[in-house]
Enzyme design. Structure first.
Site, PDB file in Angstrom:
ATOM      1  N   HIS A  68       0.732  -1.408   0.223  1.00 56.50           N
ATOM      2  CA  HIS A  68      -0.043  -0.201   0.043  1.00 56.50           C
ATOM      3  C   HIS A  68       0.874   1.214   0.178  1.00 56.50           C
ATOM      4  CE1 HIS A  68       0.642  -1.146   4.259  1.00 56.50           C
ATOM      5  NE2 HIS A  68       0.653   0.085   4.429  1.00 56.50           N
ATOM      6  N   ALA A  69       0.213   2.253  -0.480  1.00 52.23           N
ATOM      7  CA  ALA A  69       0.812   3.676  -0.521  1.00 52.23           C
ATOM      8  C   ALA A  69      -0.121   4.625  -0.507  1.00 52.23           C
ATOM      9  CB  ALA A  69       1.805   3.757  -1.678  1.00 52.23           C
TER      10      ALA A  69
END
Length: 156
Positions: A68-69
């Site tokens: 995730h980012a």
């Protein structure tokens, strides 16, 4: 699908045999997927995913990774789901190789929204019956069907 994030059916896919051998390959595939489906810049997506992995593996355990980012310009979290034809090392805490990758991009200022989306993904993947069906899927269409069924059950 959960209301916490958008999972476009085109972002649910089975990776091609032989196309994924490393964590870097997975992150590259995800960046391409996010670029194609959500019209994002693949290099920026890749940079964000790699930066997060440098902080520690997002290998969730049980053969699952949840990279995730944050991504500037998004209105809401977006997701992608990829099942790998062969498990690969992702440096997960339980040392299991990863076969299922559920990725998330959230707006830069998402704060709690990002955490709620990750929690929703985690809850979905703790469902043993759902996980079994996802890991048994042999085509992208089957993966999409499993996730559509799961979303309809959650909505009921």
């Amino acid at each position: 699908m959960p209301a916490n994030f958008l999972l476009d059916p085109k972002a649910i896919r089975l990776a091609a045999d032989g196309s994924i051998a490393t964590k870097s390959d997975i992150l590259g595939l995800l960046s391409t997927c996010f670029a194609e489906v959500y019209e994002l810049d693949s290099a920026t997506v890749l940079e964000g995913l790699e930066e997060r992995e440098r902080l520690g593996s997002t290998g969730f355990g049980r053969g699952i990774a949840m990279p995730h980012a944050r991504y500037a310009g998004l209105k809401r979290p977006v997701a992608a789901l990829v099942r790998l034809p062969e498990p690969i090392d992702f440096a997960a805490a339980d040392a299991m190789k990863v076969e299922l990758v559920f990725a998330l991009l959230s707006p830069t200022d998402a704060g709690a929204t990002h955490l709620h989306a990750l929690a929703a993904m985690s809850r979905m993947l703790r469902d043993d019956a759902l996980l079994e069906r996802l890991l048994a899927a042999e085509t992208s269409d089957t993966l999409r069907g499993v996730m559509t069924d799961a979303g309809e059950r959650d909505a009921a």
